[in-house]
Design a protein around this motif. Structure first.
Motif, short mmCIF file in Angstrom:
data_model
loop_
_atom_site.label_atom_id
_atom_site.label_comp_id
_atom_site.label_asym_id
_atom_site.label_seq_id
_atom_site.Cartn_x
_atom_site.Cartn_y
_atom_site.Cartn_z
N THR A 210 0.81 -1.21 0.00
CA THR A 210 0.00 0.00 0.00
C THR A 210 0.84 1.27 0.00
OG1 THR A 210 -0.11 -0.12 2.41
CG2 THR A 210 -1.94 -1.08 1.20
N SER A 211 2.13 1.17 0.26
CA SER A 211 2.92 2.39 0.44
C SER A 211 4.20 2.48 -0.37
CB SER A 211 3.28 2.56 1.93
OG SER A 211 2.12 2.79 2.67
N HIS A 212 4.56 1.46 -1.13
CA HIS A 212 5.81 1.59 -1.88
C HIS A 212 5.66 2.69 -2.94
CE1 HIS A 212 9.37 0.82 -4.14
NE2 HIS A 212 9.74 -0.14 -3.31
N PRO A 213 6.58 3.67 -2.94
CA PRO A 213 6.44 4.80 -3.87
C PRO A 213 6.39 4.36 -5.34
CG PRO A 213 8.09 5.30 -2.23
CD PRO A 213 7.72 3.86 -2.03
N ASP A 214 7.04 3.27 -5.68
CA ASP A 214 7.02 2.84 -7.08
C ASP A 214 5.75 2.08 -7.44
OD1 ASP A 214 9.33 3.89 -8.27
OD2 ASP A 214 10.55 2.50 -7.10
N LEU A 215 5.03 1.64 -6.44
CA LEU A 215 3.74 0.99 -6.73
C LEU A 215 2.61 2.01 -6.65
CD1 LEU A 215 4.25 -2.33 -4.71
CD2 LEU A 215 4.74 -1.87 -7.11
N HIS A 216 2.93 3.20 -6.12
CA HIS A 216 1.94 4.28 -6.00
C HIS A 216 2.57 5.61 -6.40
CE1 HIS A 216 -0.77 1.54 -3.85
NE2 HIS A 216 0.36 1.05 -3.34
N PRO A 217 2.93 5.70 -7.69
CA PRO A 217 3.71 6.87 -8.10
C PRO A 217 2.99 8.21 -7.93
CG PRO A 217 3.08 5.54 -10.01
CD PRO A 217 2.71 4.75 -8.79
N ASP A 218 1.66 8.19 -7.85
CA ASP A 218 0.94 9.45 -7.71
C ASP A 218 0.68 9.82 -6.25
OD1 ASP A 218 0.69 10.29 -10.34
OD2 ASP A 218 -0.92 8.84 -10.70
N ASP A 219 1.09 8.97 -5.36
CA ASP A 219 0.81 9.19 -3.95
C ASP A 219 1.98 9.94 -3.31
OD1 ASP A 219 0.38 9.09 -1.24
OD2 ASP A 219 -0.27 6.99 -1.23
N ALA A 220 1.77 11.23 -3.05
CA ALA A 220 2.88 12.06 -2.57
C ALA A 220 3.33 11.63 -1.18
CB ALA A 220 2.46 13.52 -2.55
N GLY A 221 2.44 11.04 -0.39
CA GLY A 221 2.81 10.67 0.97
C GLY A 221 3.47 9.30 1.07
N ALA A 222 3.52 8.60 -0.07
CA ALA A 222 3.99 7.21 -0.03
C ALA A 222 5.43 7.12 0.45
CB ALA A 222 3.85 6.56 -1.41
#
Lengths: 109, 315
Positions: free
Chosen positions: B30-42
């Motif tokens: 749920t939090s890896h920045p590369d799995l959630h590229p649009d999530d600034a808080g990741a």
């Protein structure tokens, strides 16, 4: 001064990566380093990608097949995001009346 | 970042190793920045999770945390760059075919993209997502004198652009170790943070001292009489000369240990030792009395240090 990493430097920089794994990742073309006269050279993007591959393979236990699928999907996701950003920039540069029409169309959508 | 790694992973202190791994995996999803590229808080979330996991996955560091010996920040990983920060670089070798292929009808692509966006957001945030990336790391090598690396020091390196960069060499820095200076690399793009300077330290060998981990090795010449009778001699250490007692009957190769006279590494409580290897040195021109005494001694004493050696060679 250089932004490139040798194979030795890669294994030092990405501490949890073994040389055997690095070779596997290159063979599987998950990592595409540049060829140089005396072997491969790796760029910062390769380092970041190797960290990601380590997260996926070591922390999430993905095997090589799953790893290939996930990294390909991530590449496609990034390509799509880039397309989207390009479109957004183009729309942003349009005259106000055109932007309004797009806006209206979107709200109808 | 929460200082409690259990809290970061949402676990009780009694959690099993298996539960820790499970919780970590779920949070990576749920939090890896590369799995959630649009999530600034990741990135911030992932950093906290990864640091917590790094500490708890190792039973030893976990036990030390539980005992209060280290705090939750102890295991924080060095800053890293995520793949998503590079994904939009123009020379990305991993870029797959764009949506805007030769055969695609641009109208369809626009319609598709706009339809998807219209469902979730207003048109107002078009264009607000400018490309932003952290600057690249800059790599340098630095040759440091042996004692400066052992004792710690400060130096400066001059960069190719003429600027100089102050570098603090921590006590006990080893040959080949890389120091990271946060934010001293290349400038970021589009308001992104600058990269780091990575300085690989090459330690210049010392004519007298050698290093093995946190121990210092030294070969100390002694005389024949010191070897036979023992005696007090002076040995150099990295912190200056100290007195050393040579026991009677010490041969070449005998190693004496000077406790706590080795390397004090930054962040470690115990210092290394200095190991002194003795080396018996015969006077270059032995005087007559010594010759006479030894000739006499040879006649009356049988001591063969090679007995075991000769036997061992035959088996």
């Amino acid at each position: 001064m250089t932004d490139f990493f040798s194979e030795d430097e890669v294994v030092i920089t990405v501490a949890r990566l073994t040389r055997v794994q690095l070779v596997r990742f290159v063979e599987a073309e998950f990592i595409k380093p540049q060829r140089h006269t005396d072997g491969y050279v790796f760029r910062p993007i390769d380092i970041a990608r190797l960290e990601l591959l380590c997260d996926l393979s070591q922390d999430l236990d993905l095997d090589e097949i799953a790893l290939g699928i996930v990294i390909s999907l991530i590449d496609q996701l990034n390509a799509a995001r880039q397309d989207l950003a390009a479109v957004a920039r183009v729309i942003d540069g349009l005259p106000a009346d055109l932007r309004n029409r797009i806006d209206t169309t979107l709200k109808q959508g | 970042m929460p200082n409690d790694p259990y809290e970061a992973l949402g676990l009780p202190k009694s959690a099993t190793a298996d539960a820790i791994k499970k919780a970590y995996r779920k949070l990576v999803r749920t939090s890896h920045p590369d799995l959630h590229p649009d999530d600034a808080g990741a990135e911030a979330r992932f950093k906290a999770i990864a640091a917590a996991y790094a500490l708890l996955k190792d039973p030893e560091t976990r036990a030390r945390f539980d005992a209060g010996e280290i705090d939750g920040l102890g295991a924080e990983r060095p800053q890293r760059q995520y793949y998503r920060d590079f994904a939009h670089a123009p020379d990305n070798a991993y870029q797959q075919g764009h949506g805007f292929g030769a055969n695609a009808d641009p109208a369809d692509i626009f319609a598709e993209i706009l339809r998807n966006r219209g469902g979730t957001r207003g048109a107002d945030d078009f264009g607000t997502r400018d490309f932003q990336a952290a600057g690249a790391d800059a790599r340098y090598t630095l040759e440091v004198p042996f004692l400066d690396a052992v004792r710690g020091s400060e130096t400066k390196i001059t960069l190719p652009d003429g600027q100089s960069l102050a570098v603090k060499i921590p006590r006990g820095t080893e040959d080949g170790q890389t120091l990271r200076l946060r934010g001293k690399g290349r400038p970021g793009f589009g308001g992104g943070p600058p990269g780091d300077a990575l300085i690989t330290v090459m330690v210049r060998p010392h004519p007298v001292f050698r290093r093995e981990g946190d121990d210092i090795l030294l070969t100390l010449p002694i005389t024949i009489d010191e070897a036979v009778l023992g005696g007090k001699v002076t040995a150099p250490t990295i912190d200056g000369p100290v007195g050393l007692t040579v026991p009677p009957g010490a041969s070449t190769g005998r190693v004496l240990r000077l406790r706590g006279r080795g390397v004090a590494r930054a962040g470690r409580k115990t210092k290394g030792d200095q190991k002194v290897e003795l080396k018996v040195v015969v006077p270059p021109e032995p005087d007559e009395s010594l010759r006479e005494f030894l000739s006499e001694w040879r006649k009356n004493h049988r001591f063969d240090p090679r007995v075991d050696l000769m036997k061992g060679a035959e088996t």
